[in-house]
Enzyme design. Structure first.
Site, short mmCIF file in Angstrom:
data_model
loop_
_atom_site.label_atom_id
_atom_site.label_comp_id
_atom_site.label_asym_id
_atom_site.label_seq_id
_atom_site.Cartn_x
_atom_site.Cartn_y
_atom_site.Cartn_z
N GLY C 51 0.82 -1.20 0.00
CA GLY C 51 0.00 0.00 0.00
C GLY C 51 0.85 1.25 0.00
O GLY C 51 1.97 1.29 0.54
N LEU C 54 -1.91 7.08 2.59
CA LEU C 54 -1.28 7.88 3.64
C LEU C 54 -0.50 6.98 4.57
O LEU C 54 0.61 7.30 4.99
CB LEU C 54 -2.34 8.64 4.41
CG LEU C 54 -2.92 9.83 3.66
CD1 LEU C 54 -3.89 10.58 4.54
CD2 LEU C 54 -1.81 10.76 3.22
N HIS C 277 -21.60 7.90 5.51
CA HIS C 277 -21.38 9.35 5.45
C HIS C 277 -22.65 10.04 5.03
O HIS C 277 -23.28 9.64 4.05
CB HIS C 277 -20.26 9.63 4.44
CG HIS C 277 -19.72 11.01 4.57
ND1 HIS C 277 -20.43 12.11 4.16
CD2 HIS C 277 -18.56 11.46 5.06
CE1 HIS C 277 -19.70 13.20 4.40
NE2 HIS C 277 -18.56 12.83 4.95
N SER C 295 -18.02 16.94 0.59
CA SER C 295 -17.37 17.11 1.88
C SER C 295 -18.35 17.52 2.97
O SER C 295 -19.23 18.34 2.78
CB SER C 295 -16.28 18.17 1.80
OG SER C 295 -15.87 18.50 3.10
N ARG C 341 -21.64 12.08 12.14
CA ARG C 341 -22.07 11.43 10.89
C ARG C 341 -23.15 10.38 11.06
O ARG C 341 -24.10 10.33 10.29
CB ARG C 341 -20.86 10.75 10.27
CG ARG C 341 -19.86 11.74 9.85
CD ARG C 341 -18.65 11.07 9.33
NE ARG C 341 -17.82 12.13 8.77
CZ ARG C 341 -16.62 11.93 8.26
NH1 ARG C 341 -16.11 10.72 8.24
NH2 ARG C 341 -15.95 12.93 7.76
N HIS C 412 -18.81 4.74 3.61
CA HIS C 412 -17.71 5.64 3.42
C HIS C 412 -16.42 5.13 4.04
O HIS C 412 -15.32 5.35 3.51
CB HIS C 412 -18.12 6.95 4.08
CG HIS C 412 -17.06 7.98 4.13
ND1 HIS C 412 -16.42 8.42 2.99
CD2 HIS C 412 -16.51 8.65 5.16
CE1 HIS C 412 -15.53 9.34 3.35
NE2 HIS C 412 -15.55 9.48 4.64
N LEU C 452 -7.24 10.56 8.26
CA LEU C 452 -5.99 11.05 7.69
C LEU C 452 -4.96 11.14 8.81
O LEU C 452 -3.79 10.76 8.66
CB LEU C 452 -6.20 12.41 7.04
CG LEU C 452 -7.23 12.45 5.92
CD1 LEU C 452 -7.30 13.84 5.30
CD2 LEU C 452 -6.89 11.43 4.83
C1 LIG Z 1 -14.20 10.12 -0.45
C2 LIG Z 1 -13.49 10.02 0.87
C3 LIG Z 1 -13.26 11.18 1.63
C4 LIG Z 1 -12.60 11.11 2.83
N1 LIG Z 1 -12.38 12.27 3.55
C5 LIG Z 1 -11.68 12.19 4.70
C6 LIG Z 1 -11.37 13.37 5.41
O1 LIG Z 1 -11.73 14.46 5.03
N2 LIG Z 1 -10.66 13.27 6.55
C7 LIG Z 1 -10.22 12.07 7.02
O2 LIG Z 1 -9.55 12.04 8.04
N3 LIG Z 1 -10.50 10.93 6.35
C8 LIG Z 1 -11.21 10.96 5.21
N4 LIG Z 1 -11.49 9.81 4.54
C9 LIG Z 1 -10.95 8.54 5.02
C10 LIG Z 1 -9.49 8.41 4.64
O3 LIG Z 1 -9.26 9.01 3.41
C11 LIG Z 1 -9.04 6.97 4.52
O4 LIG Z 1 -9.47 6.25 5.59
C12 LIG Z 1 -7.54 6.88 4.48
O5 LIG Z 1 -7.03 7.73 3.50
C13 LIG Z 1 -7.06 5.48 4.22
O6 LIG Z 1 -5.68 5.48 4.00
P1 LIG Z 1 -4.88 4.13 3.85
O7 LIG Z 1 -3.47 4.51 3.63
O8 LIG Z 1 -5.16 3.26 4.99
O9 LIG Z 1 -5.48 3.41 2.58
P2 LIG Z 1 -5.59 3.82 1.04
O10 LIG Z 1 -5.26 5.21 0.80
O11 LIG Z 1 -6.89 3.31 0.56
O12 LIG Z 1 -4.44 3.00 0.35
C14 LIG Z 1 -4.52 1.63 0.14
C15 LIG Z 1 -3.26 1.20 -0.56
O13 LIG Z 1 -3.16 -0.20 -0.54
C16 LIG Z 1 -2.95 -0.70 -1.84
N5 LIG Z 1 -3.61 -2.00 -1.90
C17 LIG Z 1 -4.87 -2.30 -1.50
N6 LIG Z 1 -5.11 -3.59 -1.68
C18 LIG Z 1 -3.98 -4.13 -2.19
C19 LIG Z 1 -3.61 -5.45 -2.59
N7 LIG Z 1 -4.44 -6.46 -2.49
N8 LIG Z 1 -2.37 -5.61 -3.10
C20 LIG Z 1 -1.49 -4.58 -3.22
N9 LIG Z 1 -1.81 -3.33 -2.84
C21 LIG Z 1 -3.04 -3.12 -2.34
C22 LIG Z 1 -3.51 0.31 -2.76
O14 LIG Z 1 -2.84 0.23 -4.00
C23 LIG Z 1 -3.20 1.60 -2.03
O15 LIG Z 1 -1.90 2.01 -2.33
C24 LIG Z 1 -12.16 9.86 3.32
C25 LIG Z 1 -12.37 8.71 2.57
C26 LIG Z 1 -13.05 8.79 1.36
C27 LIG Z 1 -13.30 7.54 0.61
#
Ligand SMILES: Cc1cc2nc3c(=O)[nH]c(=O)nc-3n(C[C@H](O)[C@H](O)[C@H](O)COP(=O)(O)OP(=O)(O)OC[C@H]3O[C@@H](n4cnc5c(N)ncnc54)[C@H](O)[C@@H]3O)c2cc1C
Ligand code: HEM
Ligand code: HEM
Ligand code: SF4
Ligand code: F3S
Ligand code: FES
Lengths: 252, 245, 648
Positions: C51, C54, C277, C295, C341, C412, C452
């Site tokens: 992954g 963030l 959401h 948002s 929410r 969401h 985030l």
């Molecule tokens: C539309 C939207 C708006 C949001 N707004 C907010 C906000 O304003 N404030 C806030 O705090 N949170 C917000 N969130 C929540 C937040 O964005 C997410 O929870 C957070 O960004 C998740 O980050 P992550 O790094 O865990 O996963 P992700 O960013 O989803 O990254 C997942 C990574 O894993 C990789 N991956 C997944 N499965 C596999 C696999 N099987 N094999 C190899 N690679 C894989 C993908 O390629 C990707 O790189 C929002 C979410 C959404 C959907």
């Protein structure tokens, strides 16, 4: 409901030749997004035992920069937005649409409409960052940034790396993409120490990736879904000349 | 699998086939540097053309004025400097400008061709102006024009009056010939287009445009391009229509 | 609870947080007690990170900076496209730049309360502590946060918080934060410290001698199936909202990486906690492929209403003030449109269930800006939300400055995920899980702008400190491709791929996904009941059965085959869906995002049952047909007192 004729570029992989193939889709709702229209086509192809059309997409809300198609000769189609944000209400019943992948020496075709844009990552890797290892940062309020600069940096930073600029540029140049990052980091106080080296390395990498040079034509900015302005390219040029005056040697 | 990696303390970067070319080094392979060369040489040529146009307009004051002007440029600085020194300096600078401009143009053109090996089946333009699309071919025709022009009016090699005539005679002789005048007219129109795009482009290339200045720069490009085109066209057309003889 | 649904196993507990010191010292103390790895030894230790969101992006960059050899895997073409890029609203941090009474303790308190007392105090406190350093780090990287005229950072109040602690970059905060991490990662890639594997999907975890030692992956373009080994594996693979088919997640978001680790023995915690959401653009037709979030910050200036009468189909502009029901302001006078929410979502569902919903299919409520436009002027609203209004216009073809927006709740975020201890290590030694993929910090409901924060806290600051303690025992004996565990895992992946391609039935993968999603939304969505969940549990095994006998997957293994990718993901969603329903059914209380119809106050609010359910439900995988095993982690509240959440 609309019916459309689609002429789509089909290419099995990077090594094989491709060609335009004609398909017909019916029952297209004006509220569908362009990619949803392709989904419908693909489900039909799968059920018919044909190979569905490959295209990159992920967020489907105009922010990840995965999607990108040339629709009737315009990158991302007639609206200045990504194709996932383009809706079928922008077309008319009976339209014939030519759908092609981004074409550039720097973007080899992966399959059908999907291309390899890793050259963009290598441009960033060459210098599109501020070197600050985790944990070494001063307090966020230590350095105030004038709002004007912060806003301009943000405008440049919104580039999603979709590649439409390259696709549209008659020279196949990635200068708008490169400039967006150069401008973003160059406008901020944090970006100053590496400013000269950054612009030279990034332009060097863009040149090495089989992208063209920029001749200030402006197609890129006109199709950019984030409206990245030509001004960023001017800033890039300015920074590069500044770096040369300061005695730096180009790396490309 | 891992075995190899364990022996090697530095991780290797996996790349997709055909990726990460080592960038070529050297000051003049950088596309922005090449563009700067074009912009600077272009501006030198523009400055020359402004002076040149003013000189040409002396044709309206009659052969004496025109020829003495031609003589004057050959004697500037005399007697401190030997005859024609200034002229030769100008010539050398111009020659260098044309050669560099031409070299950079061709080199960028080739880079652009590599960048789009497979053309689009359909390609529309959204923003692109006619001027920006014609710079390359227009520039090439200008190159031919310059060669012809020097053979014609400076050396007189292709001029009906031959090389031992006065500049004014050559001028009148040349433009009394319809095809030659037509070629000059076409070339001047292309020059106008070239400058219309070129002046904006040079400002941008030198990093001097921004959103606020965009209109002013474009306006300036129009004005200079128009003044030069019209100014240059006046003489050949006046000859062709018999206003000067 | 009938026994056949699940069985109960040994309780589990986190043993890493130093409970012997006060909560505010625990993170410091843990860092002190954790063993370190000598910088010279770090290059001999390798880390797999799955992954680049963030969580994964920040972790991969930081671990590489520290000197570990990092191998990073992701399924998109570029690390910059991980779905974190889509987060709009902002990121919380207890900076107290506004002098409005914020502090680490208050952020901690708000988060525990917001999570409806179902999260672990130690983790949440650490999150609040680390939050401030995140902002510093991001600013130093050049993240262009919104600033005020004085040049200092701007803050806003977000998602019901009473202090302004949210940092933002217009409506694209996630994008800008992600690019910060991406740039740091690209820098390490350029330096040769990170080996990159784009367009590569993790399909299994390799466990050798009880330790996670590698992963099996499929290269999405060549179809090649290979194994990669390391001393430790970090999963940062995001959330699983796509089990509902329609959600605000990206099309590629999946549970596959986490689920396959679960099948290898990692416990899966609180799978039923999903966040709905309240402000998304309503569904417009069957072809709909995903939902778009508007948002939450819009609720700061927009007022939510529906007509008082059912079936009122007039143009909203023609409905007079006294025939409108501003139901959130009516029911929750103190918080009004800014209630959390879960509450805003459920109330929207309630008014639509009453037949007062608006829009083509009656599934929508108005979010109206006319008051704000009158008060502040259209310019001001444009400056704040222009990009959101444009996005709304592009999708619906309507001008929200004129008509307001139509919104409806959508899935969401998933609070559940792989169980981890204070060190973020799962129940498989050597398997660390960060970001949305773990269950850790949000309890039963996540507050806005805190995902985030968690992703970056985990990736930049927590994991890079705790992972050393595990790696201090390394390097572990080398494992090569002929090791039986590797061979077995690879064969499993090959067999599944071949199986999917060979069924050649009559239904597309997407049709199964849509059916599953609709079922989950209807029966295990915003409101769940014993009846609905039992119905779901009857139907899901049938879907699974039909999927494995009648799915039609096109193409071949050795090429770029997006249909095959999707098929593998849907197969896992079907299994996950079953566990979610079991979890939802066993948790006979309402809390946060989990609302059981049977458990509500007389006013219709979520009613917790702290006596019986103040625990984390961590599930152990069992093969098809054997009920899953529940391991409970008891939750104790030393610093925040259990109380009924009230926003009236
Ligand atoms: C539309 C939207 C708006 C949001 N707004 C907010 C906000 O304003 N404030 C806030 O705090 N949170 C917000 N969130 C929540 C937040 O964005 C997410 O929870 C957070 O960004 C998740 O980050 P992550 O790094 O865990 O996963 P992700 O960013 O989803 O990254 C997942 C990574 O894993 C990789 N991956 C997944 N499965 C596999 C696999 N099987 N094999 C190899 N690679 C894989 C993908 O390629 C990707 O790189 C929002 C979410 C959404 C959907
Ligand atoms: C020798 C013949 C010429 C050729 C082949 C030529 C070609 C070109 C081309 C191809 C460009 C655009 C290139 C690019 O930006 O990628 C260009 C730009 C330009 N040309 Fe010329 N040109 C010629 C003569 C001239 C003359 C005579 C002038 C001036 C009087 C001139 C002034 C300019 C200027 C100012 C630019 C803009 C430079 C920039 O892009 O920054 N050119 N020329
Ligand atoms: C149609 C308009 C033009 C006319 C009437 C014209 C006329 C002349 C004349 C009469 C001379 C000879 C001067 C002399 O020997 O003393 C000359 C020289 C020259 N002209 Fe032009 N010219 C025109 C346009 C141009 C243009 C557009 C260019 C460049 C792009 C140009 C470039 C030159 C050069 C380089 C010389 C040679 C100067 C030297 O070396 O002595 N001319 N021109
Ligand atoms: S500059 Fe615009 S068109 Fe180019 S990659 Fe960035 S967003 Fe896309
Ligand atoms: S279209 Fe191409 S030429 Fe430059 S201004 Fe844009 S990159
Ligand atoms: S799919 Fe993400 S921008 Fe279009």
């Amino acid at each position: 409901m609309m019916s459309l004729t689609l002429r789509i570029w089909r290419q099995r992989d990077r090594t094989q030749k491709g060609k335009m193939v004609t398909y017909h889709v019916t029952d297209v709702s004006p509220d569908m997004s362009f990619l949803e229209m392709l989904d419908v086509l693909n489900e039909k192809l799968i059920l018919d035992g044909d190979d569905p059309v490959a295209f990159d997409h992920d967020c489907r809300e105009g922010i990840c920069g995965s999607c990108g198609l040339m629709i009737n000769g315009i990158a991302h189609g007639p609206e200045q937005a990504t194709v996932c944000q383009l809706h079928m209400r922008s077309f008319k019943d009976g339209d014939v649409l030519d759908i092609e992948p981004w074409r550039s020496g720097g973007f080899p075709v992966v399959k059908d409409l999907a291309v390899d844009r890793s050259a963009f990552d290598r441009i960033i890797s060459a210098g599109g960052f501020i070197s600050v290892p985790t944990g070494t940062a001063p307090d966020a309020h230590a350095v105030p940034v004038p709002k004007k600069d912060a806003d301009a940096a943000f405008d440049a930073a919104t580039c999603i790396g979709c590649g439409a600029c390259v696709a549209a540029c008659p020279n196949g140049s990635a200068m708008l993409f490169t400039a967006a990052k150069v401008a973003h980091l160059g406008l901020l106080p944090q970006g100053q120490p590496e400013r000269d080296a950054r612009v030279l390395k990034m332009v060097g990498q863009q040149d090495a990736e089989d992208f063209g040079g920029c001749s200030n034509i402006g197609e890129c900015s006109a199709v950019c879904p984030k409206g990245i302005s030509m001004e960023t390219i001017s800033r890039l040029n300015h920074d590069l000349l500044g770096a040369l005056r300061a005695g730096a040697v180009p790396t490309s | 699998m891992c075995e190899e990696a364990y022996r090697d303390p530095v991780a290797t970067v996996t790349t997709q086939p055909g990726q990460r070319r080592a960038p070529k080094t050297g000051r003049f392979n950088n596309s922005v540097v090449k563009k700067t060369v074009m912009a600077v040489s272009g501006i030198i040529m523009i400055l020359y053309l402004i002076a040149h146009m003013i000189g040409n307009l002396k044709a309206f004051q009659g052969p004496e004025k025109f020829n003495s002007y031609s003589g004057w440029i050959r004697t500037i600085g005399e007697p401190a400097l030997p005859a024609q020194t200034t002229l030769w300096i100008i010539r050398l600078v111009l020659l260098a400008a044309v050669v560099l401009h031409f070299w950079a143009a061709i080199s960028l053109w080739r880079q652009a061709r590599r960048a789009r090996p497979v053309p689009y089946a359909t390609k529309k333009r959204v923003q692109q102006s006619f001027a920006s699309r014609t710079v390359r071919w227009g520039g090439l025709i200008l190159a031919l024009f310059i060669i012809w022009h020097i053979l014609d009016l400076t050396l007189g090699a292709v001029n009906p009056e031959g090389h031992d005539s006065t500049p004014y005679e050559r001028l009148v002789a040349s433009f009394s010939n319809i095809p030659v005048t037509a070629f000059y007219v076409v070339s001047m129109l292309l020059l106008g287009l070239h400058l219309r795009h070129g002046i904006f482009a040079a400002t941008q290339t030198l990093g001097q445009t921004n959103k606020k200045r965009e209109r002013a720069v474009n306006g300036l490009a129009y004005v200079i391009a128009t003044v030069l085109t019209v100014g240059f066209l006046l003489v050949p057309l006046s000859v062709a229509f018999g206003l000067i003889d | 609870m009938p026994l056949e649904l699940f069985t109960v196993g040994e309780p589990i507990a986190d043993t890493k947080a130093p409970r012997d010191v006060p909560i505010k010292d625990r993170w410091n103390e843990r860092r002190f007690r954790a063993r370190l790895v000598n910088p010279a030894n770090r290059r001999r230790l390798s880390v797999i990170v799955v992954g680049t969101g963030l969580a994964g992006g920040s972790a991969a960059a930081t671990l590489a900076e520290m000197g570990y050899r990092v191998k990073n895997f992701w399924f998109q073409d570029s690390p910059r496209r991980a779905h974190s890029v889509a987060a709009q609203g902002g990121i919380n941090a207890a900076k107290n730049y506004r002098n409005d009474g914020d502090s680490v303790h208050r952020l901690f308190y708000d988060t525990v309360k917001g999570g409806d007392f179902r999260s672990r105090e130690d983790n949440v406190h650490r999150l609040a502590e680390v939050s401030t350093a995140i902002i510093d780090q991001c600013v130093a990287q050049g993240v262009p946060f919104a600033r005020e005229y004085g040049g200092l950072l701007d803050n806003r109040s977000f998602g019901g918080a009473q202090v302004s602690r949210t940092f933002y970059a217009r409506g694209q905060t996630g994008q800008q934060l992600l690019y910060g991490a991406y740039q740091a990662l690209e820098r390490q890639i350029g330096l040769g410290n990170v080996e990159q594997h784009p367009r590569t999907e993790m399909l299994d975890l390799i466990v050798v001698d009880g330790r996670a030692r590698g992963i099996v992956v499929r290269h999405l373009i060549t179809g090649e199936i290979t194994s990669h080994m390391a001393d430790v594996v970090v999963l940062a693979s995001g959330g699983y909202s796509n089990v509902f088919y329609l959600s605000t997640n990206a099309k590629g978001s999946n549970v596959t990486a986490a689920w396959r680790a679960h099948k290898r023995g990692a416990l899966f915690a609180n799978p039923c906690y999903t966040q709905i959401h309240p402000t998304c653009i309503p569904v417009s037709g069957d072809y709909q492929s995903k939902l778009t979030l508007m948002s939450e910050s819009l609720r700061n200036d927009g007022r939510v209403w529906v007509p008082k009468e059912r079936g009122d189909t007039r143009d909203p502009r023609e409905i007079p003030e006294d025939e409108r029901d501003y139901y959130l302001e009516r029911i929750y006078p103190a918080f009004g449109n800014l209630v959390p929410r879960d509450i805003a979502s459920r109330q929207a569902k309630n008014v639509c269930d009453e037949g007062r919903g608006v829009g083509p299919n009656g599934l929508g409520v108005y979010l109206d800006f006319s008051d704000a436009i009158q008060r502040l002027g259209k310019k001001a609203i444009e400056a704040k939300y222009g990009n959101l209004f444009d996005m709304y216009n592009r999708i619906t073809g309507e001008d929200a400055y004129e008509t307001g927006m139509r919104i409806y709740p959508a899935v969401h975020y998933t609070m559940g995920g792989l169980w981890v201890d204070y060190d973020l290590q799962s129940t498989i030694p050597g398997l660390f899980v960060i970001g949305e993929a773990n269950f850790s910090d949000h309890g039963a409901n996540r507050l806005g702008a805190s995902a985030l924060m968690q992703g970056l806290a985990d990736g930049y600051f927590v994991l890079p400190n705790t992972i050393n303690d595990y790696l201090a025992d390394g390097p572990f004996p080398k494992v090569d491709a002929t090791h039986p565990a590797v061979v077995e895992a690879e064969q499993g992946v090959r067999a599944q791929t071949e199986k999917l391609l060979s069924i050649n039935g009559t239904r597309t993968v997407a049709s199964f996904h849509r059916e599953l999603g609709k079922l989950m939304w209807d029966l295990c969505g915003m409101e769940r009941s014993e009846e609905s969940l039992r119905k779901a549990l009857d139907r899901i095994p049938e879907i699974r059965q039909e999927f494995w006998t009648n799915v039609k997957v096109s193409g071949e293994q050795g090429i770029f085959n997006q249909n095959l990718e999707h098929a593998g993901r849907v197969a896992d969603f079907i299994e996950l869906a079953e566990l979610m329903c079991v979890d939802a059914l066993h948790r006979n209380e309402s809390c946060g995002g989990h609302f059981r119809a049977e458990s509500q106050t007389p006013e219709g609010e979520a009613l917790r049952d702290d006596e019986n359910f103040a625990y984390v439900a961590a599930w152990e995988y069992t093969p098809e047909g054997v009920p899953p095993v529940l391991h409970r982690e008891a939750l104790e509240y030393e610093y925040v007192h259990l109380a009924q959440r009230s926003y009236k």
